[in-house]
Motif scaffolding. Structure first.
Motif, short mmCIF file in Angstrom:
data_model
loop_
_atom_site.label_atom_id
_atom_site.label_comp_id
_atom_site.label_asym_id
_atom_site.label_seq_id
_atom_site.Cartn_x
_atom_site.Cartn_y
_atom_site.Cartn_z
N GLN A 35 0.83 -1.20 0.00
CA GLN A 35 0.00 0.00 0.00
C GLN A 35 0.88 1.26 0.00
OE1 GLN A 35 -2.62 0.24 3.36
NE2 GLN A 35 -3.74 2.02 2.58
N PRO A 36 0.60 2.22 -0.88
CA PRO A 36 1.45 3.40 -0.96
C PRO A 36 1.30 4.32 0.25
CG PRO A 36 -0.45 3.64 -2.41
CD PRO A 36 -0.48 2.23 -1.89
N VAL A 37 2.37 5.01 0.57
CA VAL A 37 2.36 6.01 1.64
C VAL A 37 1.89 7.33 1.05
CG1 VAL A 37 3.77 7.25 3.32
CG2 VAL A 37 4.25 4.84 2.83
N PRO A 38 0.88 7.99 1.62
CA PRO A 38 0.32 9.19 0.99
C PRO A 38 1.04 10.49 1.33
CG PRO A 38 -1.00 8.58 2.89
CD PRO A 38 0.07 7.52 2.77
N TYR A 81 -5.01 22.10 -0.03
CA TYR A 81 -4.65 20.68 0.11
C TYR A 81 -4.38 20.27 1.55
CZ TYR A 81 -2.98 16.43 -2.33
OH TYR A 81 -2.84 15.16 -2.84
N GLY A 82 -4.84 21.10 2.51
CA GLY A 82 -4.59 20.79 3.91
C GLY A 82 -5.43 19.63 4.41
N LEU A 83 -5.01 19.04 5.53
CA LEU A 83 -5.76 17.95 6.16
C LEU A 83 -6.98 18.52 6.86
CD1 LEU A 83 -2.99 15.71 7.78
CD2 LEU A 83 -3.90 15.67 5.46
N THR A 84 -8.14 17.90 6.59
CA THR A 84 -9.39 18.39 7.16
C THR A 84 -10.08 17.38 8.06
OG1 THR A 84 -10.57 17.69 5.16
CG2 THR A 84 -9.76 19.97 5.23
N ALA A 85 -9.62 16.14 8.08
CA ALA A 85 -10.23 15.13 8.94
C ALA A 85 -9.30 13.94 9.08
CB ALA A 85 -11.58 14.67 8.39
N LYS A 86 -9.47 13.23 10.19
CA LYS A 86 -8.71 12.00 10.46
C LYS A 86 -9.72 10.89 10.68
CE LYS A 86 -5.25 10.10 13.68
NZ LYS A 86 -4.42 10.41 14.88
N MET A 87 -9.66 9.85 9.84
CA MET A 87 -10.66 8.78 9.86
C MET A 87 -10.00 7.45 10.23
SD MET A 87 -13.34 10.52 8.77
CE MET A 87 -14.53 9.30 8.20
N PRO A 88 -10.62 6.68 11.14
CA PRO A 88 -10.10 5.34 11.44
C PRO A 88 -10.33 4.39 10.27
CG PRO A 88 -12.20 5.69 12.55
CD PRO A 88 -11.84 7.00 11.90
N THR A 89 -9.51 3.39 10.12
CA THR A 89 -9.67 2.39 9.06
C THR A 89 -9.63 0.99 9.67
OG1 THR A 89 -7.32 2.09 8.57
CG2 THR A 89 -8.44 3.93 7.49
N MET A 90 -10.10 0.01 8.88
CA MET A 90 -10.10 -1.38 9.33
C MET A 90 -8.68 -1.92 9.44
SD MET A 90 -13.30 -2.92 7.17
CE MET A 90 -13.12 -4.53 7.93
N MET A 91 -7.73 -1.28 8.75
CA MET A 91 -6.34 -1.76 8.77
C MET A 91 -5.59 -1.24 9.99
SD MET A 91 -6.49 -3.55 6.08
CE MET A 91 -4.78 -4.05 5.98
N ASP A 93 -4.37 1.83 10.63
CA ASP A 93 -3.78 3.13 10.40
C ASP A 93 -4.87 4.14 10.08
OD1 ASP A 93 -1.24 2.08 10.72
OD2 ASP A 93 -1.08 1.57 8.59
N ALA A 94 -4.69 5.36 10.55
CA ALA A 94 -5.67 6.41 10.28
C ALA A 94 -5.56 6.87 8.83
CB ALA A 94 -5.43 7.60 11.21
N MET A 95 -6.69 7.28 8.29
CA MET A 95 -6.73 7.86 6.95
C MET A 95 -7.00 9.35 7.09
SD MET A 95 -9.26 6.90 3.80
CE MET A 95 -9.19 7.80 2.24
#
Length: 512
Positions: A35-38, A81-91, A93-95
């Motif tokens: 999986q790529p690092v964003p 292009y700033g970060l506007t939210a932090k979402m949990p993921t099933m993997m 790591d936060a998205m």
């Protein structure tokens, strides 16, 4: 007689179409171990923290005049292009979500800032770090002349002091979308360009868009590994508080060659080959095109005896000092599900007005003529399934006449569900908007590089639709995956119109 092959752009488009007979065999499971690092990281460089300048009372960090300058730049980058939210993921790591939407949340774009050298920003190269809202000064020498050389001495660079350069790290999108990722990358960049345009207007800058440049020269200037990352757009920033930088508009495009003698390309080779083939060489500067003289201001289709509905309406009001627009950019999210409830015709009119009629927003200090590459090549069709006051069917939108022209009489909910690869968004939306282009005509005008321009323009329009919908408390979501040829057949769209992008619009379903 030898068979005349399609241009490379047409070949790429045909090869990357989704077809119901072959999509299952071409789909691959995701390799989560790769999986790529964003986010891009730099091990060396000086960091300029921009977070303090998101506050109104940031004078304590610098003098009043300096703080005001930094605040403008900080907000421009954050709203772009700033970060506007932090979402949990099933993997686990936060998205992190950003101000500009991206297919699959993969964010292939990187944002760089090039400084000519200002009293507050030393000359050199900077990378915008969304995760920390900072600039990394990773190259401290003067590079502006190199940028001018690479951009064939574009006149806007004579008077400006800063430029944004957007790039793409190809693998971030390729990991999920394979060769079709090239479409997604340019649509995503178009979203970003839409944000940059509006964020500049909110902060007294004017972005000047450039899609024509010597690709390898800009890549070298930014120290990119061109096999992994490539320059997509160059955007000089004119400071409107400096009278010398209130500049006339200039050309946004340069043509490339049209390639018809290309080798057999296996799946997996197509994206990289197409990108290299559409580059412009520094040693072969192309002929500049006067877009104002070349662009038609007429609507392409005027179907006889069709129902015509005016879309003229009052503009959306974005609040004092555009505070409502800034809030909308930062709270924008892609809608995950629609309720199926109808939109109103007035809402649809407002969405189209903000997207296609920028002159109506001059009084709110937005740019009345923002830069695109060539909107005369983009057409808009709308499948209406649930709009009060408007008969179901497929319509052509004529932006010059400001009217909808009906071309088919039918409710397309079930067909849209199928065309959008079984996504319920297509079925439950009140209206689904399609951006299309005649590829053959477009390539004849600008060469194979036009494929980039078309998708960035479609993404730019799509982002304005995004923001208008969120501003009206409606739902909106872009779709880049669809059965290409079946769209034209089902909706009655002329066969020579290649579908570039789909935007669904509706009332969001409550998640409570």
């Amino acid at each position: 007689m030898a068979e005349v092959k399609d241009s490379l752009a047409q070949h790429y488009h045909e090869r990357t179409k989704y077809d119901p007979q072959t999509i299952a065999s071409k789909s691959q499971g995701l390799d989560w171990s790769r999986q790529p690092v964003p986010f891009k990281e730099y091990k060396i460089g000086t960091s300029f923290d921009l977070k303090p300048y998101l506050k109104e009372d940031s004078e304590g960090f610098a003098g009043e005049e300096a703080a005001a300058w930094w605040r403008r730049l900080s907000r421009l980058l954050f709203c772009s292009y700033g970060l506007t939210a932090k979402m949990p993921t099933m993997m686990g790591d936060a998205m992190y979500l950003r101000a500009a939407p991206s297919a699959g949340g993969l964010y292939p774009a990187e944002v760089y800032l090039i400084s000519r050298g200002t009293p507050l920003l030393p000359p050199g190269l900077y990378n915008y770090q969304p995760k920390t809202h900072s600039l990394i000064h990773f190259w401290e020498n003067e590079v502006w002349k190199g940028l001018q050389d690479a951009c064939f001495w574009h006149p806007v660079l004579d008077s400006t002091q800063m430029a944004i350069v957007t790039t793409a790290i190809f693998y971030r999108s390729y990991w999920r979308y394979q060769d079709r990722a090239y479409r997604r990358i340019y649509l995503d960049t178009g979203h970003l360009l839409g944000n940059i345009e509006l964020a500049c207007a909110m902060n007294d800058y004017r972005s000047h868009l450039m899609g024509g440049f010597a690709d390898e020269a800009v890549d070298r200037l930014l120290y990119l590994d061109s096999e992994q990352e490539g320059t997509i757009a160059v955007i000089p920033l004119a400071d409107l508080l400096d009278l010398k930088q209130n500049l006339p508009l200039a050309s946004t495009v340069l043509p490339s060659e049209t390639q018809t003698n290309y080798p057999f390309l296996r799946d997996g080779e197509l994206l990289g080959y197409f990108h290299r083939a559409t580059q412009i060489e520094l040693s072969k500067p192309p002929k500049k095109i006067d877009i104002a003289a070349e662009t038609s201001l007429e609507d392409k289709y005027n179907f006889p005896f069709c129902l015509k509905v005016s879309t003229a309406t009052a503009p959306i009001h974005w609040g004092e000092n555009l505070e409502g627009l800034e809030d909308t950019i930062l709270r924008r999210r892609s809608t995950r599900a629609y309720s199926g409830a109808n939109l109103s015709l007035d809402e649809l009119k407002a969405l189209l007005d903000f997207t296609y009629q920028p002159l109506h927003y001059i009084d709110q200090d937005l740019d009345g003529s923002p830069d695109y590459f060539d909107l005369s090549l983009i057409e808009t069709f709308i499948a209406v399934s649930g709009v009060d006051g408007l008969e179901d069917g497929c319509y052509y939108y004529a932006p010059v006449a400001q009217e909808l022209r009906q071309i088919r009489f039918k409710n397309f909910r079930q067909e849209l569900h199928y065309l959008c690869l079984g996504q319920e968004l297509g079925r439950d939306a009140g209206a689904v908007l399609f951006h299309t282009a005649d590829l053959k005509t477009s390539v004849a005008k600008y060469g194979d590089r036009v494929y980039r321009y078309l998708h960035m323009d479609a993404g730019h329009l799509g982002q304005r639709l995004n923001l208008a919908a969120i501003g009206l408390n409606l739902g909106v979501s872009g779709i880049g995956g669809f059965f290409d040829e079946q769209v034209n057949e089902v909706l009655g769209i002329p066969a020579d119109e290649a579908v570039l992008y789909i935007t669904t619009l509706g009332r969001p379903r409550s998640q409570n």
